[in-house]
Structure formats: structure tokens, C-alpha cells
Design an enzyme around this catalytic site. Structure first.
Site, PDB file in Angstrom:
ATOM      1  N   ILE A   1       2.704   3.154  -5.160  1.00 34.83           N
ATOM      2  CA  ILE A   1       1.996   2.548  -6.308  1.00 34.83           C
ATOM      3  C   ILE A   1       0.659   1.985  -5.833  1.00 34.83           C
ATOM      4  O   ILE A   1      -0.366   2.164  -6.500  1.00 34.83           O
ATOM      5  CB  ILE A   1       2.810   1.430  -6.994  1.00 34.83           C
ATOM      6  CG1 ILE A   1       4.242   1.864  -7.295  1.00 34.83           C
ATOM      7  CG2 ILE A   1       2.119   1.011  -8.300  1.00 34.83           C
ATOM      8  CD1 ILE A   1       5.058   0.833  -8.068  1.00 34.83           C
TER       9      ILE A   1
ATOM     10  N   HIS B   1      12.745  -6.422 -17.913  1.00 36.76           N
ATOM     11  CA  HIS B   1      12.565  -5.041 -17.443  1.00 36.76           C
ATOM     12  C   HIS B   1      13.829  -4.590 -16.717  1.00 36.76           C
ATOM     13  O   HIS B   1      13.856  -4.409 -15.518  1.00 36.76           O
ATOM     14  CB  HIS B   1      11.347  -4.999 -16.509  1.00 36.76           C
ATOM     15  CG  HIS B   1      11.034  -3.638 -15.978  1.00 36.76           C
ATOM     16  ND1 HIS B   1      10.788  -2.559 -16.787  1.00 36.76           N
ATOM     17  CD2 HIS B   1      10.904  -3.183 -14.700  1.00 36.76           C
ATOM     18  CE1 HIS B   1      10.521  -1.504 -16.034  1.00 36.76           C
ATOM     19  NE2 HIS B   1      10.600  -1.856 -14.770  1.00 36.76           N
TER      20      HIS B   1
ATOM     21  N   ARG C   1      14.190   0.657  -5.404  1.00 34.25           N
ATOM     22  CA  ARG C   1      15.631   0.963  -5.385  1.00 34.25           C
ATOM     23  C   ARG C   1      15.878   2.429  -5.043  1.00 34.25           C
ATOM     24  O   ARG C   1      14.980   3.266  -5.159  1.00 34.25           O
ATOM     25  CB  ARG C   1      16.281   0.583  -6.709  1.00 34.25           C
ATOM     26  CG  ARG C   1      15.749   1.305  -7.921  1.00 34.25           C
ATOM     27  CD  ARG C   1      16.535   0.920  -9.146  1.00 34.25           C
ATOM     28  NE  ARG C   1      15.779   1.158 -10.361  1.00 34.25           N
ATOM     29  CZ  ARG C   1      16.333   1.364 -11.536  1.00 34.25           C
ATOM     30  NH1 ARG C   1      17.655   1.378 -11.663  1.00 34.25           N
ATOM     31  NH2 ARG C   1      15.599   1.566 -12.602  1.00 34.25           N
TER      32      ARG C   1
ATOM     33  N   SER D   1       0.827  -1.216   0.000  1.00 33.86           N
ATOM     34  CA  SER D   1       0.000   0.000   0.000  1.00 33.86           C
ATOM     35  C   SER D   1       0.858   1.261   0.000  1.00 33.86           C
ATOM     36  O   SER D   1       0.487   2.278   0.576  1.00 33.86           O
ATOM     37  CB  SER D   1      -0.934   0.000   1.214  1.00 33.86           C
ATOM     38  OG  SER D   1      -1.743  -1.134   1.166  1.00 33.86           O
ATOM     39  N   GLY D   2       2.006   1.154  -0.634  1.00 35.47           N
ATOM     40  CA  GLY D   2       2.885   2.327  -0.748  1.00 35.47           C
ATOM     41  C   GLY D   2       2.384   3.261  -1.832  1.00 35.47           C
ATOM     42  O   GLY D   2       1.174   3.361  -2.083  1.00 35.47           O
TER      43      GLY D   2
END
Ligand code: LMR
EC number: 1.1.1.37
Length: 320
Positions: free
Chosen positions: A14, A176, A83, A11-12
Site C-alpha cells: 500500500i 471496518h 492478515r 513502505s509495503g
């Protein structure tokens, strides 16, 4: 008909953006899950209070208990650590692999029928590990990256040519990471191959190469600018387009990290390829003709993903 249920694991930044987008689009009721107590509940309360202003009907709840994702139709996983400037996505492998184990087990126990979209990095390895830990069928677990990478490529091209982003159809294959493969031969400006369009506009081949390079490093550019965290708006909107394709049985062809077994000469690897998404999940991987140079670039990219899978197996013997 009962409303669809969307569970967001993590639930950060994004996760919160995903919840907002899903609510605005009334895709269904939303459960924000996180291990941090209070955080998903607080975000759910805040987002619920957008409803009267924005006019959406969606029940948004926060939870720290996997039991609350039971019955989810779609799960989008962003749990894990982003990161920091100077790091590569691969540096997150050890820490985020442990997170994928917990999330995979949570999904297996509580929502094994869901369509699961993974966003956690290093993406191609994490979606593979999440699939292994959850035991879900391969067609029900997919990674979000190609939609994002293609959107970045399209944005930079639209800026360069001073045309609408709506007319740019950009194409990125592979893992990716910095070895991803933006494919100019399949990139068009309203049907006109990008190399031809560049000639019409007087844009040099070197300049297109610079745009390809900027696309490859697009995530890192944002990490460097933010200083603390990584991109969230475009990753969230990309994952929502994949969720909509599944829920609406749209049969969209989207570049995603799908399970490829046989096509592109690959042997059971998750990597970015054009994929049909519909009610059956990832229904088909589309294999396109590539030039020798594109094939060898794709090989570099898939080799990098394979190395990460070996590293995962070394870190967690249950994956070996
Ligand atoms: C992105 O491409 O924005 C994400 O993969 C986050 C990152 O670390 O670059």
C-alpha cells in the site's frame, strides 16, 4: 509556495502504491518510511525514475528515521502486518498495536501538526490507539475504511445493474469488519434509491442482500485470492482521496473512521461515519436518520469495535 510533504509510514504494497499515486498527482514531496533498511530507499529510487516517463515533479525519498517525516502535512500509516487467508482483521490486534505505539510516538516527536490517516488493521481500534499514542487532536487523526467499503459496494452494484460506477453513490457505515453496515436506504443510482432501481431492473431483494454480504466480506475475498497479503490498490486510492480533501480544503463528505463523541449515541469511539474533511481535518461528523434495523446493525458493529478497544487496554496499560 513550498511544496506539501506527504509521509508514508510503512513502505509495503500500500505504501508503494500511495507514493506512486501521490507523485503522479503531484500532491507534494514524498517520504517513504519503513523500519526495514533499504526497502523504502529502493522503492523511492524506483518511483523517482517514473518521473521522467510520467512527467511528474515530486521528490521521493526513503528513510528509516522518523526525523525525516518532520514537517509532514499529511501522514498515511500502513505499517503493521496484513492478515493471511483464514484470519480475521481482529487477529492482528496484538501485533499491530505494538506497531501503532512506535508509529504514534514517532509522529508525536517528529510531525505533530500533520493530518494522519490510518489504514492499519483492525482499523477502528488501530486508529483509536494511534491517536492515543500520538496525542494529536482527534480531528487530525482519522481512519480509512468507509471510502474503500463504499467503493466495493458501488462496484458490485454497478456490475449487477450494468451501469457506470460513476452513477452509483454507495454508503457504508460502522466498523471496518464483517459487521460493517452497507446502508441501502442511502445508496442511490444517480439519485434513484437502490431498492427502487433494483425493481426497475428486475433484481431481487435477495440478490441485493448477497451484494451487501459480499461487500462486508470484500477484504477477505481479496486476501483469499492473493494468498499472501491483502488489497492495496483500492485502499491506497481511497486514502489519497481523503488526503486530497484535506490538502485542498475540499469539504468532501466521505465515510471515514472518525472520532464520534455524542452523535449516533456513541461515547468517544472511532467508527465509520459520514465526515466532512477539509483544512481543519475531520471538520464535522454528519448524523443521519437510520431505521430501527439499521440502528441495531450499527450497534452490533460499534459493540464489536468497543470490544477491541477493551482488548487494546488489556494489552497496553498506558491505554487504560
Ligand atoms: C481490506 O478491506 O482490504 C483491508 O482491510 C485488508 C483486509 O485484511 O481485508
Amino acid at each position: 509556495m513550498a511544496r506539501k510533504k506527504i509521509a508514508l509510514i510503512g513502505s509495503g504494497m500500500i505504501g508503494g502504491t500511495l507514493a506512486h499515486l501521490a507523485a503522479k498527482k503531484e500532491m507534494g514531496d514524498i517520504v517513504l518510511f519503513d523500519i526495514a533498511e533499504g526497502m523504502p530507499q529502493g522503492k523511492a529510487l524506483d518511483l523517482s525514475q517514473c518521473g521522467p516517463v510520467e512527467g511528474f515533479d515530486a521528490k521521493i525519498t526513503g528513510s528509516n528515521d522518523y526525523a525525516d517525516i518532520a514537517g509532514a502535512d499529511v501522514i498515511i500509516v500502513t505499517a503493521g502486518v496484513p492478515r493471511k487467508p483464514g484470519m480475521s482483521r481482529d487477529d492482528l490486534l496484538g501485533i499491530n498495536l505494538k506497531v501503532m505505539k512506535a508509529v504514534g510516538e514517532g509522529i508525536k516527536n517528529s510531525a505533530p501538526d500533520a493530518f494522519v490517516i490510518c489504514i492499519t488493521n483492525p482499523l477502528d481500534a488501530m486508529v483509536w490507539a494511534l491517536r492515543e499514542f500520538s496525542g494529536l487532536p482527534h480531528n487530525k487523526v482519522v481512519g480509512m475504511a468507509g471510502v474503500l467499503d463504499s467503493a466495493r459496494f458501488a462496484t458490485f452494484l454497478a456490475w449487477e445493474f450494468d451501469v457506470s460506477v460513476k452513477d452509483v453513490n454507495a454508503f457504508v457505515l460502522g466498523g471496518h469488519g464483517d459487521t460493517m453496515v452497507p446502508v441501502t436506504s442511502y445508496t442511490t443510482i444517480n439519485g434513484i434509491p437502490v431498492d427502487d432501481f433494483a425493481k426497475i431492473k428486475g433484481v431481487s431483494a435477495d440478490r441485493i442482500d448477497e451484494i451487501v454480504d459480499r461487500t462486508r466480506k470484500g477484504g477477505g475475498e481479496i486476501v483469499g485470492l492473493l494468498g499472501n497479503g491483502s488489497a492495496y490498490y483500492a485502499p491506497a486510492t481511497s486514502a489519497i482521496s481523503m488526503a486530497e480533501a484535506y490538502l485542498g480544503d475540499q469539504k468532501r463528505i466521505l465515510p471515514c473512521a472518525s472520532y464520534v463523541d455524542g452523535k449516533y449515541g456513541l461515547d468517544g469511539l472511532y467508527v465509520g461515519v459520514p465526515t466532512v474533511i477539509g483544512a481543519g481535518g475531520t471538520e464535522e461528523v454528519i448524523e443521519i436518520e437510520l431505521s430501527d434495523e439499521e440502528k441495531s446493525n450499527l450497534k452490533v458493529s460499534t459493540d464489536a469495535v468497543e470490544e477491541l478497544l477493551e482488548a487494546c487496554k488489556g494489552l497496553d496499560s498506558s491505554l487504560a
